[in-house]
Design an enzyme around this catalytic site. Structure first.
Site, PDB file in Angstrom:
ATOM      1  CB  THR A   1      -0.847   0.042   1.282  1.00  0.00           C
ATOM      2  OG1 THR A   1      -1.592  -1.125   1.324  1.00  0.00           O
ATOM      3  CG2 THR A   1      -1.744   1.261   1.328  1.00  0.00           C
ATOM      4  N   GLY A  31     -10.005  -3.030   3.378  1.00  0.00           N
ATOM      5  CA  GLY A  31      -9.236  -2.679   4.577  1.00  0.00           C
ATOM      6  C   GLY A  31      -9.424  -1.218   4.950  1.00  0.00           C
ATOM      7  CB  THR A  52       0.991   1.381   5.438  1.00  0.00           C
ATOM      8  OG1 THR A  52       1.076   0.251   4.568  1.00  0.00           O
ATOM      9  CG2 THR A  52       2.276   1.503   6.242  1.00  0.00           C
ATOM     10  CG  ASP A  54      -4.061  -6.715   9.921  1.00  0.00           C
ATOM     11  OD1 ASP A  54      -5.037  -6.529   9.181  1.00  0.00           O
ATOM     12  OD2 ASP A  54      -4.046  -7.604  10.783  1.00  0.00           O
TER      13      ASP A  54
END
Lengths: 141, 181
Positions: A1, A31, A52, A54
């Site tokens: 990302t 996400g 950025t 999980d």
């Protein structure tokens, strides 16, 4: 990302993200990246931030919004980023995540959550004090 | 002197930083700069986590998420789970510019993108297909299921709710720093 923050000479701010998300996600899963305040946030009155990592966890804490609010209250960007990471760490000690922060004077900082395989976070900076994009690293907390 | 203007981005994606800086240097707006910088990463498939051909879902499809926020107008455009359109941040910019909405998702976001002139094309590549077939060959490990049957830590789906905590508690998943949002 990629999460990006841009501030021009007049102090106008913008932030953004682009990603293809987590590998092998359940179809339909989105996400933090496209959620304002989670993936990124910007406000000319305070600054801008992007996150950025999980996204399933990051999404629950609106880290970019939180970082901008810390800066609105006067925290320097590095501290604002660190407080956001510490906040998430309380609930998810093993989360994978990093945040970049910048205030409207052009100060910037970053922070990340330390894991056995993630002890430093690299990010890019380009401002009027340099003549090319520069990679910087921050030790995770 | 103030170090402004400033471009900051996650990960060492240098070309994206440069593209954003050049946009500002040539008189573009900060929103233009974010769009151009992120577009470079989408085209270059930065570390496999940005753009087409990376991070396939359980069915092997690559879907894209992006947002862009204008901190002067507090205006936002975003897309989630965008299918078959490569330039996700470009579509997000169109949501910001041409709608009063903030977030468009899924198949309908694709139709919006097509109406804005974006091309509908397959986002998978040989690399993403290989990644997916290797995952299938490893009994779909890792995955994001829990309290389902069959045991998601051992088998592929389809799964059904089982009401039982996993037959074996999934071991700590090694963080894949090349798999992130």
């Amino acid at each position: 990302t990629i999460g990006m923050v841009v501030i021009d000479k007049m102090g106008h701010t913008a932030a953004g993200t682009s990603t293809n998300g987590l590998k092998f996600k359940i179809p339909g899963r989105v996400g933090d990246s496209p959620i304002p305040g989670a993936g990124a946030y910007a406000d000319d009155l305070a600054g801008a931030a992007a996150a950025t990592g999980d996204g399933d966890v990051l999404l629950r804490f609106l880290p970019s919004y939180q970082a901008v609010e810390y800066m609105r209250r006067g925290e320097d960007p590095a501290t604002a980023c660190q407080k956001v990471i510490s906040r998430i760490h309380e609930y998810f000690p093993e989360f994978f995540g990093a945040v970049i922060c910048a205030n409207v004077t052009g100060s910037y900082g970053a922070a990340c959550n330390k894991l056995p395989t993630f002890t430093q976070f690299s990010f890019m900076v380009y401002n009027s004090l340099r003549n090319q994009p520069t990679e910087e690293k921050v030790d995770c907390i | 002197s103030s170090p402004l203007p400033l471009v900051l981005n996650t990960w060492p994606f240098k070309n994206a930083t440069n593209a954003a800086w050049q946009t500002i240097a040539s008189g573009g707006s900060v929103v233009d700069a974010v769009e151009n910088g992120c577009t470079v990463c989408e085209a270059e498939q930065c570390d496999g986590t940005v753009g087409f051909g990376g991070s396939p879902d359980e069915l092997g499809e690559t879907t894209l998420d992006a947002m862009i926020m204008d901190g002067t107008a507090m205006d936002v455009g975003a897309v989630g789970g965008l299918r078959r359109i490569k330039n996700a941040i470009g579509v997000a910019r169109r949501v910001l510019e041409h709608t009063t909405h903030t977030l468009l998702v899924g198949e309908s976001a694709t139709k919006f993108a097509e109406s804005m002139g974006f091309t509908n094309e397959d986002l998978s590549t040989r690399a993403s297909k290989t990644l997916h077939s290797e995952w299938l060959a490893q009994n779909c490990q890792p995955n994001y299921w829990r309290k389902v049957t069959p045991d998601p830590s051992k088998y592929c789906g389809p799964y059904k709710p089982s009401g039982v905590l996993e037959q074996g508690i999934p071991a700590y998943k090694e963080v894949d720093i090349h798999g992130h949002d």
